[in-house]
Design an enzyme around this catalytic site. Structure first.
Site, PDB file in Angstrom:
ATOM      1  N   HIS A 474      -8.420   5.713   0.518  1.00 18.51           N
ATOM      2  CA  HIS A 474      -6.997   5.581   0.214  1.00 18.51           C
ATOM      3  C   HIS A 474      -6.666   4.527  -0.836  1.00 18.51           C
ATOM      4  CE1 HIS A 474      -2.828   6.229   0.668  1.00 18.51           C
ATOM      5  NE2 HIS A 474      -2.797   6.493   1.954  1.00 18.51           N
ATOM      6  N   TYR A 590       8.247   5.194   9.735  1.00 17.49           N
ATOM      7  CA  TYR A 590       7.768   5.079   8.357  1.00 17.49           C
ATOM      8  C   TYR A 590       7.695   6.477   7.753  1.00 17.49           C
ATOM      9  CZ  TYR A 590       4.501   3.692   4.562  1.00 17.49           C
ATOM     10  OH  TYR A 590       3.897   3.448   3.354  1.00 17.49           O
ATOM     11  N   THR A 603       3.953   3.786  -3.655  1.00 23.12           N
ATOM     12  CA  THR A 603       4.792   4.292  -2.574  1.00 23.12           C
ATOM     13  C   THR A 603       5.849   3.270  -2.169  1.00 23.12           C
ATOM     14  OG1 THR A 603       3.296   3.449  -0.864  1.00 23.12           O
ATOM     15  CG2 THR A 603       2.930   5.709  -1.637  1.00 23.12           C
TER      16      THR A 603
END
Length: 772
Positions: A474, A590, A603
């Site tokens: 990630h 979230y 993000t």
């Protein structure tokens, strides 16, 4: 297995008559072709760098400007350099070597070049100013105002022609820093529905104290960084959220992407791997040449940042004792493959060209046919990448710093990507949909904990029955980036590359293709103990994951649009209703939003649990009428859309607070407000997987070619992780994760609540009665 071909450039023997030198022409030919390929790539990179550096200008525009300028001055009999050449002649003896005509030509070229650069800078800055306006996001869906239309025309005019992937990078605006006052106000608003009056009053006091005292000081440093750095968030986000984490990245950070849901192009494992690997390498070639088209919003006019594509290939996360680093090499001509405990290095080029799908299948067949046993410690070696980071870092430094271990580790870490030929079978089964999809998701998320190299930018996993998927690290990029690659692979595989009737890749095997190279290891007993310890940690984590994947086929975005509601808002509100029914309480939620309208943006968080959403949920649980519930639903949807817009346009809450916290730590300041804000767990973490290249899939003619999307592990020990993908007009796939160890969660129960919540919200609109 066929052993690796030993190509030697030359051989020599010593005899009484002297040295007998024998050249191997085939080896020299391969060296020549390899060098030619390398220089071609360097030239392409140089050319692309020039084209991107002058965008929205172009070499053709340079010629037009310079020739036009010189022609005008020639016609008017003017000195194109405005006396510049003459002034230079006073200090340099250029007049001795240049005639008057030559001086006029050189002057024209110099001044024309300056004019061309000026035009480029003006266009670039005008475009940056235009892209800083986000008023178009507030328009009602389906309608475009005259001001937005005029703005779109100007954006088109100043965007230049034929942009490449990175063409807009210098024209994108910087992420703005919100004001302390706005962030604090939005934060209090977001936590109001989650706190009792007493706790909220306490938090309100902490917030006001921070806003008045420490906040402005931290904000000053953050403003300074925003003026200096390309993006004031992204580097700290990458370092502190990802690379400094010392826990396992498996499950906690890595995420997965699935194959087609209903289509199985071939059941031959090697063939599926052949087509998929070839398609991935074709994508890398397009990426190297910057031929991947930029991603746009709003009628393909508003560009998004492309910076995250830079580290998709040839990238590895290297463990460190305190922090990891991302290692990226410019080029890699091989991939690393794992099968039944053995590691292989497979070259992707031969005769100066990329291997064809059938040739890659040939290499995979050789690996599958290899009956050799793993070396001691080799089979479960990759468990080091699945456990805690510090033991892996120490083991890497101690046992993999020299000799054959270093060479083999380099072959993996510097590979283009990692491939696992899995010895299990995974697939969606119509007679057992729940268990089959849950097993499939868990296999992609963590596998056996030692058959994926979790540090690589991504792993391609091909199962024994031909099904495949991805596992992605990630830190280097977010899910939409790897999703773009995956859409390319799925669109290429069955339709463009295809298979023979027997299920093999099209084409013929290569008669002289050198075989894969088996990697060699010398893993001592002490290292094997570290491997086993990491494996134990990883297995405990993997066994605790409760995954549930279900295709929601009752309706899709087609019906949701008829409700005149944003599909994302509809689903997010349904998740809140489902969560309340599941746990009888609300929680901090979230939802991932992107900030790629700005340079190097990643993000932002949309806090989906709002006062308006909670009011709607209570109305649905209570005895309110359908009309009252519908009115509250519309208010909740409008609120959600507005928060999503704020997040996308740099006015979010959480990235700003995160960066303020980092600054406070650098200054040695302790902030009770920031400490409490960042310690609140996200018990419901959600993300939408967008379908970005809709044109690649004709879901009207081929509705079976739908992707299952992807998912991730639970973020909180007592919470849920939910990923969803809206496919076509009639399908939404949900990926739910939680932990078996939590008595509060059950992924299958939550899935049932989501389905019922979706149906209950749709029922409010009574579309059937309206149709009649």
């Amino acid at each position: 297995m066929a052993e690796a071909h030993q190509a030697v450039a030359f051989q020599f023997t010593v005899s009484p008559d002297g040295i007998d030198l024998q050249l191997c022409h085939e080896a020299l030919r391969q060296i020549y072709l390899s060098g030619l390929h390398s220089w071609k790539k360097r030239f392409i990179r140089f050319k692309n760098g020039v084209m991107t550096g002058v965008y929205p200008g172009s070499p053709g525009g340079f010629m037009v400007v310079v020739v036009s300028y010189m022609s005008y001055n020639q016609y008017r009999r003017l000195d194109p350099s405005m006396g510049l050449i003459a002034k230079l002649g006073q200090h340099m003896p250029i007049s001795r070597y240049m005639s008057t005509d030559s001086q006029r030509i050189v002057g024209g070229v110099l001044v024309g070049t300056g004019l061309w650069v000026t035009i480029i800078m003006i266009m670039r800055n005008v475009l940056k100013s235009l892209l800083s306006w986000h008023g178009w996001m507030h328009a009602r869906h389906g309608s475009v105002s005259w001001s937005t239309r005029l703005w779109l025309i100007l954006v088109k005019v100043f965007s230049g022609r034929k942009p490449m992937l990175y063409s807009f990078q210098n024209s994108l605006p910087r992420l703005p820093v919100p004001t302390i006052k706005d962030t604090c106000r939005r934060y209090l608003e977001s936590v109001r529905p989650l706190m009792e009056d007493e706790r909220y009053e306490r938090m309100e006091g902490l917030t006001k104290d921070f806003e008045k005292n420490l906040g402005p000081r931290l904000q000053w440093y953050l403003k300074l960084k925003s003026w200096w750095a390309s993006n004031y968030v992204s580097d700290w986000w990458e370092e502190y959220i990802y690379l400094r984490g010392r826990g396992p990245i498996m499950v906690n950070s890595n995420y997965y992407a699935m194959d087609f849901l209903y289509v199985f192009p071939t059941s031959i494992q090697a063939a599926r791997a052949g087509n998929a690997i070839h398609a991935i390498m074709l994508y890398r070639r397009k990426l190297d040449r910057a031929q991947v088209q930029p991603i746009y919003l709003l009628a393909n006019k508003v560009p998004l940042c492309s910076a995250q594509w830079e580290r998709m290939f040839n990238t590895n996360r290297v463990p460190g004792v305190e922090t990891d680093v991302l290692q990226h090499v410019n080029d890699s001509k091989h991939i690393a493959v794992y099968h039944k405990g053995r590691f292989f290095k497979v070259w992707m080029f031969y005769d100066g060209r990329l291997l064809l799908p059938r040739e890659i299948e040939q290499q995979m067949e050789r690996i599958l046919a290899d009956s050799s046993e793993p070396l001691p410690g080799e089979e479960k070696l990759a468990a080091l990448t699945a456990g805690d980071r510090t033991p892996w870092a120490k083991a890497r430094e101690t046992y993999f710093g020299r000799g054959k271990n270093k060479n083999s580790l380099d072959a993996i870490e510097k590979a283009a990507f990692f491939v696992t030929l899995d010895d299990t079978e995974q697939r969606f089964e119509e007679d057992n949909p729940v268990k089959s999809l849950d097993s499939y998701a868990k296999s992609l998320l963590h596998g056996k904990c030692y058959d994926r190299w979790f540090d690589k930018s991504f792993n391609l996993i091909v199962f024994k029955n031909g099904t495949m998927g991805l596992n992605a690290e990630h830190s280097w990029a977010d899910a939409p980036i790897i999703g773009h690659l995956w859409e390319h692979v799925l669109s290429m595989d069955p339709l463009k590359l295809g298979y023979t009737e027997e299920g093999h890749c099209c084409g013929e095997p290569h008669p002289n293709l050198p075989g894969p190279q088996r990697l060699s290891w010398d893993v001592p007993a002490e290292c094997q103990e570290v491997i086993q310890s990491s494996l134990t940690v990883a297995r405990n984590l993997a066994d605790d994951v409760d995954s549930h994947i279900f295709p929601f086929i009752d309706f899709g975005k087609g019906l949701i649009k008829k409700c005149r509601t944003s599909p994302d808002a509809f689903i997010q509100i349904a998740l809140q209703l489902a969560h309340y029914r599941d746990k009888k309480k609300f929680c901090l939620t979230y939802e991932a939003s992107m900030t790629r309208l700005f340079r190097e943006g990643r993000t932002e968080t949309v806090r989906s649990c709002t006062l308006e959403t909670c009011a709607f949920v209570r109305a649905m649980i209570g005895d309110e009428t359908r009309e009252e519930c519908l009115s509250l639903l519309k208010l909740a949807a409008e609120k959600h859309q507005n928060m999503y817009r704020l997040a996308m346009t740099g006015e979010g809450i959480d990235r700003h607070l995160f960066c303020l916290y980092v600054v406070s730590k650098y200054l040695g300041e302790d902030s009770p407000f920031l400490k409490e804000v960042l310690s609140d767990p996200w018990r419901l973490s959600t993300s939408q997987t967008p379908l970005q290249q809709v044109e690649l899939f004709d879901l009207v003619r081929h509705p079976e070619y739908v992707s299952s999307g992807g998912g991730f592990g639970p973020v909180a020990d007592d919470g849920y992780g939910v990923s969803y993908i809206i496919v076509g007009e009639n399908l939404i796939n949900f990926h739910i994760s939680s932990k078996h160890s939590s008595p509060e969660t059950d992924s299958h129960r939550f899935g049932a609540n989501i389905r019922q919540a979706m149906l209950d919200i749709l029922d409010l609109f009574q579309l059937e009665k309206k149709t009649k």
